[in-house]
Write a protein that holds these residues in place. Structure first.
Motif, PDB file in Angstrom:
ATOM      1  N   ASP A 299     -53.208  56.863  32.818  1.00 36.46           N
ATOM      2  CA  ASP A 299     -51.842  57.199  32.394  1.00 36.46           C
ATOM      3  C   ASP A 299     -51.765  57.636  30.932  1.00 36.46           C
ATOM      4  O   ASP A 299     -50.668  57.894  30.425  1.00 36.46           O
ATOM      5  N   GLY A 300     -52.891  57.663  30.246  1.00 41.07           N
ATOM      6  CA  GLY A 300     -52.881  58.179  28.874  1.00 41.07           C
ATOM      7  C   GLY A 300     -53.236  57.198  27.788  1.00 41.07           C
ATOM      8  O   GLY A 300     -53.258  57.571  26.604  1.00 41.07           O
ATOM      9  N   ALA A 301     -53.520  55.935  28.131  1.00 36.52           N
ATOM     10  CA  ALA A 301     -53.928  54.972  27.111  1.00 36.52           C
ATOM     11  C   ALA A 301     -55.285  55.375  26.539  1.00 36.52           C
ATOM     12  O   ALA A 301     -56.104  56.019  27.208  1.00 36.52           O
ATOM     13  N   THR A 302     -55.523  54.998  25.293  1.00 37.48           N
ATOM     14  CA  THR A 302     -56.802  55.291  24.648  1.00 37.48           C
ATOM     15  C   THR A 302     -57.879  54.368  25.187  1.00 37.48           C
ATOM     16  O   THR A 302     -57.725  53.142  25.168  1.00 37.48           O
ATOM     17  N   LEU A 303     -58.960  54.951  25.686  1.00 40.19           N
ATOM     18  CA  LEU A 303     -60.101  54.161  26.152  1.00 40.19           C
ATOM     19  C   LEU A 303     -60.830  53.602  24.928  1.00 40.19           C
ATOM     20  O   LEU A 303     -61.171  54.347  24.009  1.00 40.19           O
ATOM     21  N   VAL A 304     -61.060  52.298  24.937  1.00 45.91           N
ATOM     22  CA  VAL A 304     -61.628  51.626  23.772  1.00 45.91           C
ATOM     23  C   VAL A 304     -62.960  50.985  24.119  1.00 45.91           C
ATOM     24  O   VAL A 304     -63.060  50.224  25.088  1.00 45.91           O
ATOM     25  N   GLU A 305     -63.981  51.296  23.332  1.00 45.77           N
ATOM     26  CA  GLU A 305     -65.280  50.641  23.451  1.00 45.77           C
ATOM     27  C   GLU A 305     -65.651  49.899  22.172  1.00 45.77           C
ATOM     28  O   GLU A 305     -66.407  48.928  22.217  1.00 45.77           O
TER      29      GLU A 305
END
Length: 368
Positions: A282-288
């Motif tokens: 849905d557009g959230a920032t993927l965080v690693e």
């Protein structure tokens, strides 16, 4: 929204506001409607019932405002405020959190146990499953330590699972953390986290609630609690959550409030990762790593000026990577540029020093 000029609140007006706050069926919007219509809580309390009905307010509100139980609730709140470390923030008074005042339905009153000043500091919310996996808890702790070490206040809901891990990890590095309750501060829930809340207050952090002090846990309270978590924060990081999780409600509210939304991906076979995957779609920032969060916030006016983590905690290249996020041995070798044997030797030394630990195939940083 608070006015540009705030007049001091008299004792009589404070009591009247607390009485309004205790009324059944009177949420933030209706509370503000009363104050705007009558000019003060004192005038609203003394206005005829017909004037309340003309505003479209429930009959129960008008009938209950002069009842002994409502008066008693206000007096109990006044007595609570006399004790050290217990405060009330009002939306039209100095000290009310500026970011929270920007949302569409900010709480007119906010009870605070602990240090209210930290509510004006840059906050990042961390939320997730109450039934989190061990790796999920470890990931939450690693990110919380790193974010708190970067100078952010960690805000969450003091629930079991991810919330508790985030709060505790912030305390572990000497950072600050805010717990937002879905109950009154005198009806703490869940009881298993009461000791954590007490430690937060004792160590210079804060526990807050918009609800009357004796308000118990009601299902409708927790979505309201979630809008405060996101409203106080620059962004919301979802660590582990199912598709039906309340954490996704917090993320949706954050997006509606113009806040950043971050999500940590997980295994496609793990049900508690599906909520995060949905957010990413849905557009959230993927965080690693923590850098994926900081990149989106660079240039933000509320960013902290300096980290609070002791430099000694980050004096090792591998620890710097592990404080950002858990890593496998192979990932550490790739990220550090070190040969795998050198990484294995260094990890063994860090483990013997109590500064790193291996769980579930990944390495996590520990405080020395």
């Amino acid at each position: 929204m608070p006015s540009s000029v705030s007049l001091p609140v008299s004792p009589a007006e404070l009591e009247a506001r607390l009485r309004l706050h205790c009324l059944p069926e009177l949420g933030p919007r209706r509370y503000q409607k009363l104050l705007q219509a009558f000019g003060s809580a004192s005038k609203a309390i003394s206005a005829p019932a017909s004037a309340w009905r003309a505003l479209g307010l429930p009959a129960a509100c008008a009938e209950a405002r002069r009842s002994p139980s409502i008066r008693d609730g206000a007096h109990q709140a006044l007595a609570w405020l006399e004790r050290e470390g217990q405060h009330l923030l009002m939306i039209d008074q100095p000290g009310y959190p500026a970011l929270l005042a920007e949302i569409s339905d900010p709480p007119p009153l906010l009870f605070v146990a602990g240090d209210p000043a930290i509510l004006e500091k840059p906050q990042l919310a961390m939320v997730g499953s109450r039934r989190a996996s061990r790796p999920g808890m470890d990931t939450a702790a690693a990110f919380s330590r790193s974010l708190a070490g970067a100078g952010f206040v960690i805000t969450s809901g003091l629930a079991l699972g991810i919330d508790a891990a985030a709060h505790q990890a912030a305390l572990d590095v000497g950072g600050q953390t805010v717990g937002v309750l879905g109950t009154g501060l005198e009806k703490f829930y869940p009881q298993r986290n009461r000791a954590l809340a007490t430690a937060m207050i004792a160590q210079g952090s804060a526990v807050v609630s918009e609800f009357a002090l004796d308000a118990g846990p009601h299902p409708s309270h927790f979505p309201r609690r979630n809008r405060i978590i996101s409203g106080l924060s620059l962004g919301v990081l979802v660590v582990e959550a199912s598709v039906a999780s309340g954490s996704l409600i917090t993320a949706r509210l954050a997006a509606e409030q113009g806040r950043e939304v971050y999500a940590i991906p997980g295994s496609i076979h793990h049900p508690a990762a599906r909520g995060c995957h949905q957010l990413i779609r849905d557009g959230a920032t993927l965080v690693e790593t923590i850098e994926h969060i900081l990149e989106g916030l660079r240039g933000w006016q509320y960013l902290p000026a300096a980290p609070v983590t002791a430099a000694a905690e980050l004096d090792h290249p591998l620890l710097r990577l592990l404080f950002a996020a858990p890593h496998t041995t192979e990932a550490l070798a790739e990220s550090s540029g070190w040969a795998l044997p050198k990484v294995l030797v260094a990890l063994t030394e860090l483990e013997m020093q109590g500064r790193a630990v291996a769980e579930g195939g990944r390495w996590f940083a520990r405080l020395s």
